[in-house]
Scaffold this active site. Structure first.
Site, short mmCIF file in Angstrom:
data_model
loop_
_atom_site.label_atom_id
_atom_site.label_comp_id
_atom_site.label_asym_id
_atom_site.label_seq_id
_atom_site.Cartn_x
_atom_site.Cartn_y
_atom_site.Cartn_z
N ASP A 27 49.03 31.94 72.45
CA ASP A 27 49.24 30.43 72.44
C ASP A 27 47.56 29.96 72.41
O ASP A 27 47.62 28.47 72.28
CB ASP A 27 49.80 30.13 73.67
CG ASP A 27 49.29 30.25 74.77
OD1 ASP A 27 48.21 30.61 74.98
OD2 ASP A 27 50.03 30.09 76.08
N ASP A 28 46.69 30.83 72.49
CA ASP A 28 45.31 30.48 72.63
C ASP A 28 44.85 30.17 71.14
O ASP A 28 43.50 29.54 70.75
CB ASP A 28 44.47 31.37 73.19
CG ASP A 28 44.78 31.53 74.73
OD1 ASP A 28 45.03 30.26 75.14
OD2 ASP A 28 45.00 32.53 75.22
N SER A 59 48.34 26.14 74.55
CA SER A 59 48.71 26.67 76.12
C SER A 59 49.63 25.63 76.54
O SER A 59 49.32 24.37 76.36
CB SER A 59 47.38 26.92 76.82
OG SER A 59 46.72 28.11 76.60
N ASN A 134 46.75 36.53 76.61
CA ASN A 134 46.73 35.22 77.02
C ASN A 134 45.10 34.96 77.64
O ASN A 134 45.00 36.13 78.69
CB ASN A 134 47.51 34.74 77.78
CG ASN A 134 47.61 33.30 77.96
OD1 ASN A 134 47.41 32.44 76.89
ND2 ASN A 134 47.48 32.73 79.26
N SER A 167 48.55 39.12 79.51
CA SER A 167 47.78 37.97 80.04
C SER A 167 46.58 38.48 80.87
O SER A 167 46.56 39.25 81.49
CB SER A 167 48.56 36.91 80.77
OG SER A 167 49.53 36.43 80.11
#
Ligand SMILES: *[C@@H]1O[C@H](CO)[C@@H](O)[C@H](O)[C@H]1NC(C)=O
Ligand SMILES: *[C@@H]1O[C@H](CO)[C@@H](O)[C@H](O)[C@H]1NC(C)=O
Ligand SMILES: *[C@@H]1O[C@H](CO)[C@@H](O)[C@H](O)[C@H]1NC(C)=O
Length: 320
Positions: A27-28, A59, A134, A167
């Site tokens: 998502d970054d 994010s 993440n 993550s």
């Protein structure tokens, strides 16, 4: 001699056709450091890796499913790496396996599975979806629903493709062109080595259907200090997403500003009547809090139906 050459060629042909395919997202954004390190190392490990990730930072988008509304970008991508006016999806000029898409992590997975892989990759079905690592931990059910990294994995799992979310404990949103080097203490490199290690176990072992793994790394390498070697190879610790300690998002009123402020809260032992999975395992958030160079590994399912005993309890109270 000839025979050896033929056998060698046959061996390589078999190895190539046996290469497992990994769809990699986050998502970054496609240009962030951690995903590029993971791409490099998964590819080096012999996997056929196809990276498809948002063109900008997404994010906190959870499972939101955005589809581009124009053929070109109306604003520039993250780190100005892709300019305004560029196509809404495209690949790196020098690597046809690295793609951006102007969408959310959840919609990137669909873009890959419904369009890109059928059209450009011989309709291959990925053996595994990997999201991350993440920038920032994703622990407990509150972040399961909120995190875009998690959105990518559950959008794959509910379509029958197993997935792992990774993550890291780093909140800096860094550009791979600034931050990706080959130094051993770079957290990107420490995490990506561990990504390969766990991915290999999952691919070799075969994951059960509709199942995912949520992995949260501790602080490592330079995140602990410039020359701190105390956590360059974090240990795995098997835990669970729920459990004694649950971490949720909350808010509080600030009487000076008159506004609500975002925060997080620790709930102690809310799953009192736990009957899902191994209730004796340590909660992933508690593993993270101990900060002893352990990586939490939690297995979850996207069969959100409750357990048989709970279903029967509620059925009875409803009088059905
Ligand atoms: C954070 O990311 C920015 C953008 O890539 C980078 O310039 C900076 O060096 C990073 N900071 C650290 C501490 O890694
Ligand atoms: C530290 O990590 C290990 C995992 O390697 C774990 O078994 C142990 O319980 C942890 N220690 C504490 C104090 O939590
Ligand atoms: C959680 O609460 C239940 C019910 O009050 C109790 O039986 C259980 O021991 C508690 N678990 C932990 C880990 O504190």
């Amino acid at each position: 001699m000839k025979c050896t050459i033929v056998l060698t060629l046959v061996y390589y042909a078999i190895m190539a056709s046996a290469a497992k395919t990994i769809l990699l997202s986050n998502d970054d954004g496609w240009a962030s450091t951690y995903i590029r390190a993971a791409y490099r190392d998964l590819k080096d490990a012999g996997y056929n890796v196809i990276l498809v990730a948002p063109v900008s930072q997404r994010s906190g988008y959870g499972g939101k499913f955005d589809v581009p509304t124009s053929k070109t970008l109306e604003t520039e991508g993250e780190f100005s790496y892709v300019k305004k006016g560029a196509p809404s999806w495209d690949h790196e000029k020098d690597d046809q396996n690295i793609w951006y898409f102007n969408g959310t992590p959840a919609s990137c997975i669909s873009f890959a599975l419904d369009y890109l892989l059928p059209e450009k990759f011989d309709n291959v079905t990925p053996d595994l979806v990997v999201a991350g690592p993440n920038e920032g931990p994703n622990l407990s059910p509150g972040f399961y629903t909120a995190s875009g990294t998690m959105g990518a994995v559950y959008n794959a799992i509910y379509r029958g493709i197993p997935a792992i979310s990774f993550s890291g404990s780093d909140f800096n949103n860094s550009f791979f062109k600034d931050s990706l080097d080959d130094s051993k203490s770079n957290p990107a490199n420490i995490y990506s080595k561990k990504v390969v290690e766990l991915t290999k176990k999952v691919i070799d072992g075969g994951m059960p259907a509709i199942t995912g793994i949520n992995v949260n790394f501790p602080k490592v390498g330079t995140l602990l200090g410039k020359d701190d070697p105390s956590c360059d190879d974090p240990k795995w610790q098997f835990g669970r997403m729920m459990g004694k300690g649950v971490f949720v998002q909350n808010m509080k009123y600030n009487s000076d500003s008159g506004l609500m402020e975002w925060g997080t809260k620790y709930f102690d032992n809310i799953s009192k009547d736990c009957d899902s999975g191994d209730c004796g395992l340590t909660a992933e958030y508690d593993i993270y809090l101990k900060n002893n160079c352990s990586t939490s590994v939690s297995v979850f399912t996207v069969d959100y139906d409750t357990t048989l005993s709970t279903s029967n309890t509620v059925k009875k109270l409803l009088g059905f």
